[in-house]
Design an enzyme around this catalytic site. Structure first.
Site, PDB file in Angstrom:
ATOM      1  N   GLY A  25       0.830  -1.222  -0.014  1.00  0.00           N
ATOM      2  CA  GLY A  25      -0.035  -0.060   0.020  1.00  0.00           C
ATOM      3  C   GLY A  25       0.934   1.175  -0.050  1.00  0.00           C
ATOM      4  O   GLY A  25       1.938   1.430  -0.692  1.00  0.00           O
ATOM      5  N   SER A  26       0.336   2.201   0.514  1.00  0.00           N
ATOM      6  CA  SER A  26       1.040   3.418   0.669  1.00  0.00           C
ATOM      7  C   SER A  26       2.507   3.689   1.182  1.00  0.00           C
ATOM      8  O   SER A  26       2.950   4.914   0.889  1.00  0.00           O
ATOM      9  CB  SER A  26      -0.163   4.676   1.321  1.00  0.00           C
ATOM     10  OG  SER A  26      -1.218   4.716   0.672  1.00  0.00           O
ATOM     11  N   THR A  27       2.905   2.683   1.953  1.00  0.00           N
ATOM     12  CA  THR A  27       4.216   2.792   2.222  1.00  0.00           C
ATOM     13  C   THR A  27       5.205   2.887   1.113  1.00  0.00           C
ATOM     14  O   THR A  27       6.118   3.276   1.346  1.00  0.00           O
ATOM     15  CB  THR A  27       4.764   1.554   3.208  1.00  0.00           C
ATOM     16  OG1 THR A  27       4.192   0.340   2.606  1.00  0.00           O
ATOM     17  CG2 THR A  27       3.953   1.937   4.625  1.00  0.00           C
ATOM     18  N   MET A  28       4.648   2.407  -0.274  1.00  0.00           N
ATOM     19  CA  MET A  28       5.606   2.357  -1.201  1.00  0.00           C
ATOM     20  C   MET A  28       5.751   3.783  -1.810  1.00  0.00           C
ATOM     21  O   MET A  28       6.606   4.338  -2.679  1.00  0.00           O
ATOM     22  CB  MET A  28       5.116   1.336  -2.453  1.00  0.00           C
ATOM     23  CG  MET A  28       5.422   0.031  -2.240  1.00  0.00           C
ATOM     24  SD  MET A  28       6.928  -0.496  -2.339  1.00  0.00           S
ATOM     25  CE  MET A  28       7.415  -0.197  -4.097  1.00  0.00           C
ATOM     26  N   LYS A  29       4.997   4.864  -1.445  1.00  0.00           N
ATOM     27  CA  LYS A  29       5.006   6.155  -1.784  1.00  0.00           C
ATOM     28  C   LYS A  29       6.310   6.811  -1.409  1.00  0.00           C
ATOM     29  O   LYS A  29       6.783   7.737  -2.200  1.00  0.00           O
ATOM     30  CB  LYS A  29       3.909   6.911  -1.501  1.00  0.00           C
ATOM     31  CG  LYS A  29       2.703   6.613  -2.025  1.00  0.00           C
ATOM     32  CD  LYS A  29       1.422   7.315  -1.355  1.00  0.00           C
ATOM     33  CE  LYS A  29      -0.137   6.786  -1.854  1.00  0.00           C
ATOM     34  NZ  LYS A  29      -1.132   7.374  -1.436  1.00  0.00           N
TER      35      LYS A  29
END
Length: 227
Positions: free
Chosen positions: A79-83
């Site tokens: 999820g958004s941790t990859m941002k």
């Protein structure tokens, strides 16, 4: 071991509280020293209970942690941790600057597939920092599409995704990344990957990759045996 008992205790306490607060099925916490790769704490819930081996084998959730360490052996969509990582790659490749901004309309069209924000809304004009603050899917997809695809996946490989980190524990899973060399890949994959969907990672892979952002770019092999 490299474990710090005080940090380990706090990690166990915080994970227990977070599981209860979110009514979650499971969770993991890894505390990694980004300067060395030393694992200071590693906690999973549910965890292995040696007094319930017979009972655990009948429970699929429990059986998952019976013979493996979930933090290194189970993979998931991050999820958004990859941002964090997509943003770091874009800055490293100079396709954007910290001052770059764009207007978030709430939609990003990639090859006819529309990506929306997690809340279905729009954020107006955003800087790179705003994209992270708002966890803006549309913003990070826009940034991610500015990165050459082969370059993007080369970075993901160098950050350790799609293969084992080599941590000194048994049962590590490699995760999975579909890159430009694989059948069926399209720019939609890159768009989804930029905010952590359609990619499988392990918690230890993610911790190791984010540690590289924190320490200036050096990917270190995580380890738990000190001496």
């Amino acid at each position: 071991l490299t474990l710090d008992l005080n940090i380990q205790y706090m990690a166990e306490r915080f994970l227990t509280e977070a599981i209860a607060s979110a009514n979650a099925r499971r969770g993991d916490i890894i505390v990694l020293d980004p300067r060395t790769g030393a694992i200071l704490a590693m906690v999973s819930y549910p965890s292995f209970d040696p007094t319930r081996i017979a009972e655990c084998t009948e429970d699929p959730e429990c059986a998952q942690v019976l013979y493996r360490t979930p933090s290194i052996g189970l993979h998931y969509e991050p999820g958004s941790t990859m941002k964090i990582l997509t943003m770091a790659i874009a800055l490293e490749e100079h396709v954007v600057t910290p001052e770059w901004s764009f207007e978030c309309t709430g939609l990003a069209n990639v090859n006819g597939i529309y990506f929306r924000n997690w809340d279905g809304g729009s954020h107006g004009y955003e800087t790179l920092g705003d994209i992270l603050v708002h966890s803006c899917n549309v913003g990070i997809v826009t940034v991610g599409q500015m990165i050459n695809s082969d370059v993007y996946y080369n970075y993901l490989d160098r950050l350790g995704f799609g293969r084992q980190t080599g941590v000194d524990l048994e049962g590590e899973a490699p995760g999975f990344v579909r890159n430009t060399q694989m059948e069926g890949w399209t720019l939609v994959d890159q768009a989804a990957n930029s905010f952590g969907q359609a990619i499988d990672v392990t918690p230890i892979q993610l911790a190791s990759a984010v540690a590289a952002v924190a320490n200036g770019g050096e990917v270190l092999k995580p380890y738990i045996v000190q001496a």
